[in-house]
Enzyme design. Sequence first.
Site, PDB file in Angstrom:
ATOM      1  N   GLU A 175       0.994  -0.966   0.192  1.00 44.36           N
ATOM      2  CA  GLU A 175      -0.060  -0.121   0.149  1.00 44.36           C
ATOM      3  C   GLU A 175       0.989   1.442  -0.094  1.00 44.36           C
ATOM      4  O   GLU A 175       0.409   2.354  -0.070  1.00 44.36           O
ATOM      5  CB  GLU A 175      -1.072  -0.297   0.725  1.00 44.36           C
ATOM      6  CG  GLU A 175      -0.403  -0.347   2.536  1.00 44.36           C
ATOM      7  CD  GLU A 175       0.157  -1.140   3.190  1.00 44.36           C
ATOM      8  OE1 GLU A 175       0.146  -1.067   4.284  1.00 44.36           O
ATOM      9  OE2 GLU A 175      -0.050  -2.717   2.166  1.00 44.36           O
ATOM     10  N   ARG A 176       2.775   1.569   0.395  1.00 45.09           N
ATOM     11  CA  ARG A 176       2.567   2.199  -0.147  1.00 45.09           C
ATOM     12  C   ARG A 176       3.572   3.099  -1.134  1.00 45.09           C
ATOM     13  O   ARG A 176       3.409   4.015  -1.329  1.00 45.09           O
ATOM     14  CB  ARG A 176       4.067   1.873   0.530  1.00 45.09           C
ATOM     15  CG  ARG A 176       4.010   1.406   2.443  1.00 45.09           C
ATOM     16  CD  ARG A 176       5.591   1.314   3.121  1.00 45.09           C
ATOM     17  NE  ARG A 176       5.363   0.697   4.302  1.00 45.09           N
ATOM     18  CZ  ARG A 176       6.366  -0.084   4.930  1.00 45.09           C
ATOM     19  NH1 ARG A 176       7.493   0.593   4.883  1.00 45.09           N
ATOM     20  NH2 ARG A 176       6.419   0.005   6.491  1.00 45.09           N
ATOM     21  N   SER A 225       8.759  -9.444   5.243  1.00 49.91           N
ATOM     22  CA  SER A 225       9.841  -9.770   6.440  1.00 49.91           C
ATOM     23  C   SER A 225       9.856 -10.933   6.906  1.00 49.91           C
ATOM     24  O   SER A 225       8.330 -11.220   6.262  1.00 49.91           O
ATOM     25  CB  SER A 225       9.412  -8.343   7.569  1.00 49.91           C
ATOM     26  OG  SER A 225       8.206  -8.173   7.894  1.00 49.91           O
ATOM     27  N   CYS A 280      16.320  -6.646   0.002  1.00 51.85           N
ATOM     28  CA  CYS A 280      16.648  -8.069   0.441  1.00 51.85           C
ATOM     29  C   CYS A 280      17.526  -8.681   0.252  1.00 51.85           C
ATOM     30  O   CYS A 280      18.447  -8.994   0.759  1.00 51.85           O
ATOM     31  CB  CYS A 280      15.886  -8.635   0.241  1.00 51.85           C
ATOM     32  SG  CYS A 280      15.143  -9.617  -1.227  1.00 51.85           S
ATOM     33  N   GLU A 382      17.428  -7.245  10.993  1.00 54.10           N
ATOM     34  CA  GLU A 382      18.140  -6.295   9.510  1.00 54.10           C
ATOM     35  C   GLU A 382      17.065  -4.837   9.299  1.00 54.10           C
ATOM     36  O   GLU A 382      16.191  -5.095  10.186  1.00 54.10           O
ATOM     37  CB  GLU A 382      16.642  -6.911   8.126  1.00 54.10           C
ATOM     38  CG  GLU A 382      17.103  -6.690   6.869  1.00 54.10           C
ATOM     39  CD  GLU A 382      16.280  -7.378   6.008  1.00 54.10           C
ATOM     40  OE1 GLU A 382      16.096  -7.309   4.783  1.00 54.10           O
ATOM     41  OE2 GLU A 382      15.008  -7.475   6.871  1.00 54.10           O
TER      42      GLU A 382
END
Length: 498
Positions: A175-176, A225, A280, A382
């Site tokens: 949604e970003r 994540s 990633c 991370e």
Amino acid sequence: MRTIDHVIAGASGGAATRFADVFDPNTGKVQARVPLGVQADLDAAMGKALAAQPGWAATNPQRRARVMFAFKALVEKNMEELARLLSSEHGKVIADAKGDVQRGLEVIEFACGIPHVLKGEYTQGAGPGIDVYSMRQPLGVVAGITPFNFPAMIPMWMFGVAIACGNAFILKPSERDPSVPVRLAELMLEAGLPEGVLQVVHGDKEMVDAILDHPEIKAVSFVGSSDIAHYVYRRGVAAGKRVQAMGGAKNHGIVMPDADLDQVVNDLSGAAFGSAGERCMALPVVVPVGEKTATALREKLLPAIEGLRVGVSTDADAHYGPVVTAAHRAKIENYIQMGVDEGAELVVDGRGFSLQGHEEGFFIGPSLFDRVTPQMRTYQEEIFGPVLQMVRADSFEDALRLPSEHPYGNGVAIFTRNGHAAREFAQRVNVGMVGINVPIPVPVAYHTFGGWKRSAFGDTNQHGMEGVKFFTKVKTVTQRWPDGSVAGENAFVIPTMG
């Protein structure tokens, strides 16, 4: 204000009453809103997908490939538009955004060869007058849940293979930065894909759970994540689905004493700080072997880091742009403070960076830590930002042990001129993807992408033949055309091929 709607065949708008803001990371201002979909939105998309999928599956693979060829041409034609749209919501610089699109297109190119990879196997004369053959058939309706950091590449990684195999696909993007996934779906329709075969539904956890629980969705591919990847895997499998869930990473770059340090520094600058570290497959940990190597590497790294240009995503001279949200910037800065508190040496501090004329943008400068130890939380977790950590190793064995024992196992790289050391490292390291003098070892599209340990949940990797296997099921046919000579055989004895 602009609303970025779902892409549901034959529908306009949706049932959402909640919306999320979509920011321009360069300015910090809200530029659009996206509906946070509900079960009714998914049900509407599923109805269209279930109606469209059988006809699409019955379309021969060559014609499905032609749609992929047409889509590839349209994406290339609209590359500039897609890159600028992507940059405006994610923040990565235009050149990096084009790379995002291009790496997705490479999987589309692989999908163009789907008639070949779906051929199956055949054995003539497996028994007296008996032939055996296998075929790969689509699962039906499948879904993908994709992250913010690659809004073009990862959706194409998923839907390209799935659709070419004859499935219908439901995409739930982040949604970003949802505009590029929507635009890709529009281009697929323009390329000739039937309505309902690819649809986009927006949302947050409510939509994710609806996808995981829906009985007619046969498989789910996820990237995000590790904690959420584990959740998606467990919930999806409990609902009887196939699930591939790719999680986080803490990739290491091992620098042997014989490495070309100028090349290493150049590679580290891009791999650690490119895309503001929001990859990633970034390289956030460098492991020099021996104090002499560490001292020399640090001396060369400092001017390279200080020379990095942070700018708006449209700045052609910028090495990287802002991070995706103010909340994510705060998270990165909290990790930097945590590293200081844990006792690591903060050599370069990127906090407090401000870009003139864009003071409200989500910018953060590059940071470098030295003398990080494996016990530190900042090493174990991370950070997902422009932060490079140096962990010194006394020997090759110590360097090998660090990525092998780390909870994540996505990617690793070794920099050396020694072929024996490289071969030994590649064979023994407990990590899923290895680079030898390659800082970001993302495999080409006709191989496969996937990490180990907490970097991936599920047994099948993404794209390449692993992707084809994930989105298809095998049917094996054993056939005989009797000529009347088998009458009298004992039909109650299990048949053999002797």
